[in-house]
Design a protein around this motif. Structure first.
Motif, PDB file in Angstrom:
ATOM      1  N   PHE A 116      51.889   8.923  24.577  1.00 27.48           N
ATOM      2  CA  PHE A 116      51.080   9.822  25.395  1.00 27.48           C
ATOM      3  C   PHE A 116      51.185   9.412  26.855  1.00 27.48           C
ATOM      4  O   PHE A 116      51.638   8.321  27.188  1.00 27.48           O
ATOM      5  CB  PHE A 116      49.621   9.834  24.938  1.00 27.48           C
ATOM      6  N   VAL A 117      50.785  10.325  27.711  1.00 26.15           N
ATOM      7  CA  VAL A 117      50.781  10.070  29.149  1.00 26.15           C
ATOM      8  C   VAL A 117      49.380  10.385  29.663  1.00 26.15           C
ATOM      9  O   VAL A 117      48.751  11.349  29.229  1.00 26.15           O
ATOM     10  CB  VAL A 117      51.869  10.891  29.884  1.00 26.15           C
ATOM     11  N   ASN A 118      48.894   9.524  30.582  1.00 25.24           N
ATOM     12  CA  ASN A 118      47.566   9.766  31.136  1.00 25.24           C
ATOM     13  C   ASN A 118      47.678  10.547  32.448  1.00 25.24           C
ATOM     14  O   ASN A 118      48.782  10.891  32.880  1.00 25.24           O
ATOM     15  CB  ASN A 118      46.789   8.455  31.316  1.00 25.24           C
ATOM     16  N   ARG A 155      48.010  17.384  18.164  1.00 25.40           N
ATOM     17  CA  ARG A 155      49.415  17.725  17.950  1.00 25.40           C
ATOM     18  C   ARG A 155      50.194  17.434  19.226  1.00 25.40           C
ATOM     19  O   ARG A 155      49.617  17.274  20.294  1.00 25.40           O
ATOM     20  CB  ARG A 155      49.564  19.203  17.610  1.00 25.40           C
ATOM     21  N   GLN A 156      51.518  17.412  19.088  1.00 29.43           N
ATOM     22  CA  GLN A 156      52.374  17.209  20.258  1.00 29.43           C
ATOM     23  C   GLN A 156      52.079  18.306  21.278  1.00 29.43           C
ATOM     24  O   GLN A 156      51.995  19.481  20.943  1.00 29.43           O
ATOM     25  CB  GLN A 156      53.848  17.251  19.845  1.00 29.43           C
ATOM     26  N   GLY A 157      51.891  17.897  22.541  1.00 32.45           N
ATOM     27  CA  GLY A 157      51.583  18.844  23.607  1.00 32.45           C
ATOM     28  C   GLY A 157      50.095  19.018  23.858  1.00 32.45           C
ATOM     29  O   GLY A 157      49.702  19.552  24.897  1.00 32.45           O
ATOM     30  N   ASP A 158      49.248  18.589  22.921  1.00 28.71           N
ATOM     31  CA  ASP A 158      47.801  18.712  23.110  1.00 28.71           C
ATOM     32  C   ASP A 158      47.325  17.743  24.188  1.00 28.71           C
ATOM     33  O   ASP A 158      47.878  16.650  24.359  1.00 28.71           O
ATOM     34  CB  ASP A 158      47.040  18.386  21.819  1.00 28.71           C
ATOM     35  N   LEU A 174      52.726  13.259  23.821  1.00 30.37           N
ATOM     36  CA  LEU A 174      54.136  13.590  24.024  1.00 30.37           C
ATOM     37  C   LEU A 174      54.924  13.570  22.723  1.00 30.37           C
ATOM     38  O   LEU A 174      55.818  14.393  22.523  1.00 30.37           O
ATOM     39  CB  LEU A 174      54.774  12.601  25.019  1.00 30.37           C
ATOM     40  N   GLU A 175      54.611  12.613  21.855  1.00 28.31           N
ATOM     41  CA  GLU A 175      55.386  12.463  20.617  1.00 28.31           C
ATOM     42  C   GLU A 175      54.526  11.831  19.534  1.00 28.31           C
ATOM     43  O   GLU A 175      53.707  10.957  19.808  1.00 28.31           O
ATOM     44  CB  GLU A 175      56.603  11.576  20.878  1.00 28.31           C
ATOM     45  N   ILE A 176      54.730  12.267  18.286  1.00 28.71           N
ATOM     46  CA  ILE A 176      54.038  11.722  17.119  1.00 28.71           C
ATOM     47  C   ILE A 176      55.102  11.356  16.094  1.00 28.71           C
ATOM     48  O   ILE A 176      55.993  12.167  15.803  1.00 28.71           O
ATOM     49  CB  ILE A 176      53.086  12.758  16.484  1.00 28.71           C
TER      50      ILE A 176
END
Length: 182
Positions: A116-118, A155-158, A174-176
């Motif tokens: 994830f990105v903050n 989910r990805q993108g949430d 970003l990715e799971i």
């Protein structure tokens, strides 16, 4: 008095040590985390046996009030018994969840590795594990941590909001990924 694994004196109503249980009263953990707890339990039982022998030997040496080996052995036995009680309770209430068996791999659940990105554009990669398995140096966070609780079911993108000491922080998934079934 209840009896656990040959150790007398532990009442079932004793307070459990460590972090609180999650809903359902279970401690979620991966198969590897469960195996580590069982290995530690076996090692502590062996250690207890050795310490009991030392205490028995020291008790046979006469005056216990001035016997350092006896006093130290009894102190060590209390520590071992406390840890044994903790491990036995943790194992008894463990809910072992194999992340590789997760069927909904497009959402964040226990065992997921999430990138994830903050809002400061700092990317992080974490794996959601049980409370006893958390290790920030390895990127493993507890399922009860604020970040994991915010990420669950995403989910990805949430984008989700994490409550931090600095205040709410928005992060984007970003990715799971999950381990592959062996």
């Amino acid at each position: 008095m209840a009896r656990y694994g040959g150790i007398m004196g532990f009442d079932e109503d004793d307070e459990d040590e460590g972090p609180p249980r999650l809903p359902g009263g279970k401690f979620y953990m991966t198969p590897a985390g469960f195996a580590r707890l069982e290995a530690e339990l076996a090692a502590r039982r062996e250690e207890r046996h050795r310490v009991v022998e030392i205490v028995s030997w020291a008790a046979g040496n006469g005056d216990r009030s001035e016997n350092a080996d006896y006093k130290e052995g009894k102190r060590r036995l209390r520590e071992i018994d406390r840890r044994l009680r903790f491990l036995m309770r943790r194992i008894a209430h463990a809910e072992v969840v194999d992340p590789a068996a997760q069927s909904q791999r497009d959402r964040v659940f226990f065992g997921a590795t999430v990138t994830f990105v903050n809002d400061r554009d700092e990317a992080r990669r974490v794996t959601i594990v049980g409370v006893d398995e958390a290790d920030m140096a390895e990127g493993k966070i507890s399922i009860g941590s604020p970040i994991a609780l915010a990420l669950l079911r995403a989910r990805q993108g949430d984008e989700v909001t994490v409550r931090t000491p600095r205040g709410p922080e928005l992060i984007e998934v970003l990715e799971i990924s999950y381990p592959v079934i062996a």
